[in-house]
Design a protein around this motif. Structure first.
Motif, short mmCIF file in Angstrom:
data_model
loop_
_atom_site.label_atom_id
_atom_site.label_comp_id
_atom_site.label_asym_id
_atom_site.label_seq_id
_atom_site.Cartn_x
_atom_site.Cartn_y
_atom_site.Cartn_z
N TYR A 190 1.31 -1.29 0.49
CA TYR A 190 -0.24 0.16 -0.20
C TYR A 190 1.46 1.18 -0.17
O TYR A 190 0.72 2.90 -0.51
N ALA A 191 2.32 1.36 1.00
CA ALA A 191 2.96 2.78 0.77
C ALA A 191 3.71 2.76 -0.47
O ALA A 191 3.74 3.92 -1.03
N ALA A 192 3.77 1.05 -1.08
CA ALA A 192 4.58 1.81 -2.44
C ALA A 192 3.39 2.23 -3.18
O ALA A 192 3.54 3.33 -4.75
N GLY A 193 2.31 2.23 -3.13
CA GLY A 193 1.23 2.28 -4.23
C GLY A 193 1.08 3.48 -4.29
O GLY A 193 0.89 5.01 -4.90
N GLU A 198 -9.06 -5.39 -0.78
CA GLU A 198 -7.73 -5.50 -1.24
C GLU A 198 -6.91 -4.22 -0.19
O GLU A 198 -8.14 -3.32 0.92
N ALA A 199 -5.76 -4.03 -0.20
CA ALA A 199 -5.24 -3.48 1.18
C ALA A 199 -5.68 -1.84 0.63
O ALA A 199 -6.13 -1.10 1.95
N ASP A 200 -5.33 -1.40 -0.40
CA ASP A 200 -6.18 -0.18 0.09
C ASP A 200 -7.57 0.02 0.18
O ASP A 200 -7.84 1.27 0.58
N GLN A 205 9.97 -5.19 -8.62
CA GLN A 205 9.69 -4.79 -7.23
C GLN A 205 8.98 -3.82 -7.41
O GLN A 205 8.83 -2.65 -8.42
N LEU A 206 8.26 -3.48 -6.06
CA LEU A 206 7.19 -2.27 -5.46
C LEU A 206 7.92 -1.72 -5.83
O LEU A 206 6.97 -0.64 -6.35
N GLU A 207 8.83 -0.81 -5.73
CA GLU A 207 9.56 0.07 -6.46
C GLU A 207 9.73 1.09 -7.36
O GLU A 207 9.83 2.21 -7.44
N ASP A 208 9.59 -0.46 -8.41
CA ASP A 208 9.78 -0.07 -9.67
C ASP A 208 8.60 0.79 -9.99
O ASP A 208 9.17 2.06 -11.09
N ILE A 223 13.20 4.45 -0.26
CA ILE A 223 11.95 4.14 1.55
C ILE A 223 11.51 3.16 1.59
O ILE A 223 11.03 2.02 2.22
N ILE A 224 10.79 2.72 -0.22
CA ILE A 224 9.64 1.57 -0.01
C ILE A 224 11.10 0.44 0.07
O ILE A 224 10.09 -0.65 0.67
N ARG A 225 12.60 -0.08 -0.16
CA ARG A 225 13.56 -0.91 -0.48
C ARG A 225 13.50 -1.33 1.27
O ARG A 225 13.40 -1.90 1.27
#
Length: 330
Positions: free
Chosen positions: A122-125, A235-237, A173-176, A195-197
């Motif tokens: 969720y943070a990455a999104g 879903e997380a959001d 990965q999520l941060e991409d 931060i996401i890493r």
């Protein structure tokens, strides 16, 4: 009567535990009754009168939300469940080791404390959406599009080179998903990706609930909510849109997994025998010791001293009752 708003219920674990206590979970009820009356007049060849009535009632009880309260009551009646909310709010219970004595690993506990949800996905999104907004504002001229002085090198480092034709493309990965941008006060795509890493290592991707029972924030009780269980099917959001990111009071019921290690020294990574062969037992202990060290430092998804991890049976909020005075005024 306590009304619960469930965030999570591990129905498989609850059913298995309840079956051990009560010998099974009753989910259907069948009741059959039949009345028969037979009247005979004259010889056998004469007509006979037979009257039969019957009724059958079949009710299937889908226990749903009721199975966990049934388990909670059964565990309390057998003195198998202990509420440690009061003890957990006292920092001296943690520093003295008393809490570990009254609730060792494997204990079934209930704890009510302030807590919040966290999900790296969720943070990455959210960061990806913020980066899109920032580039959109730059596109319409609302934000400067040129990078601040001295930041061009950082921007280039944040970008990935395209793979060669014969090179296997690494897993995304999520941060991409966070594009490059240059925001205000030093916030840019490279910093958000970093931060996401970190978040991917500290909290493995998935929904976590973190309780902070002590006001000073020195203690963290972590619980990973397994996907595919009842109530955790959205879903997380959507979950964060409903419950937000701020702390609120949650109740967790489950078994204590493990406490954070007290020692955070780097272990000896010697695992070879005198003849040069690998000692498999020492190798496993060395790797586990290294992970314990990293967990104690807070670098990986393991409990950190003096807190513990909790294997959740259920997570819920108690629905507050209105006072009688307010009810009369309405």
């Amino acid at each position: 009567m306590i009304l619960r708003e469930f965030l999570y219920v591990d129905t498989d674990k609850v059913r298995a535990m309840l079956a051990q206590l009560d010998g099974g979970v009753v989910e259907e009820e069948r009741e059959t009754s039949r009345h028969e009356k037979k009247n005979t007049f004259g010889p056998r060849s004469a007509a006979q009168h037979l009257r039969a009535t019957g009724s059958e009632r079949y009710t299937q009880k889908s226990l749903g939300d009721a199975i966990f309260p049934a388990l909670e009551d059964a565990l309390e009646s057998e003195s198998l469940l202990r509420d440690i909310s009061t003890e957990a709010a006292d920092i001296s219970q943690w520093t003295s080791g008393n809490l570990k004595e009254i609730a060792p690993p494997g204990s079934l506990v209930r704890i009510t404390a302030p807590g919040s949800l966290f999900d790296t996905r969720y943070a990455a999104g959210v960061f990806s959406g913020f980066a899109s907004v920032a580039t959109g504002l730059q596109g319409i001229g609302a934000l400067p599009s040129s990078p601040p002085a001295g930041s061009s090198r950082t921007s280039k480092q944040g970008q990935k080179r395209p793979p060669k034709p014969d090179q296997v493309q690494p897993e995304r990965q999520l941060e991409d998903a966070i594009v490059d941008f240059h925001g205000m006060e030093g916030v840019d795509g490279a910093s958000l990706r970093s931060i996401i890493r970190m978040a991917r290592g500290i909290f493995a991707p998935g929904l976590h609930i973190n309780l902070s029972p002590v006001d000073s924030g020195e203690v963290l009780i972590g619980s990973r909510l397994q996907e595919g269980r009842q109530y955790l099917d959205t879903e997380a959001d959507i979950l964060f849109a409903r419950y937000g990111t701020s702390r609120q009071e949650w109740t967790l019921v489950g078994s204590i997994g493990s406490y954070g290690p007290d020692d955070t020294e780097l272990p000896d990574l010697t695992f070879t025998n005198p003849d040069g062969s690998v000692n498999r037992g020492q190798f496993a202990d060395s790797i586990n010791g290294l992970m314990k060290y990293l967990g104690g430092m807070g670098f990986i998804d393991l409990p950190q001293s003096p807190g513990f991890s909790l294997i959740p049976f259920a997570v819920y909020r108690s629905i507050p009752r209105r006072s009688s005075g307010i009810a009369r005024q309405e």
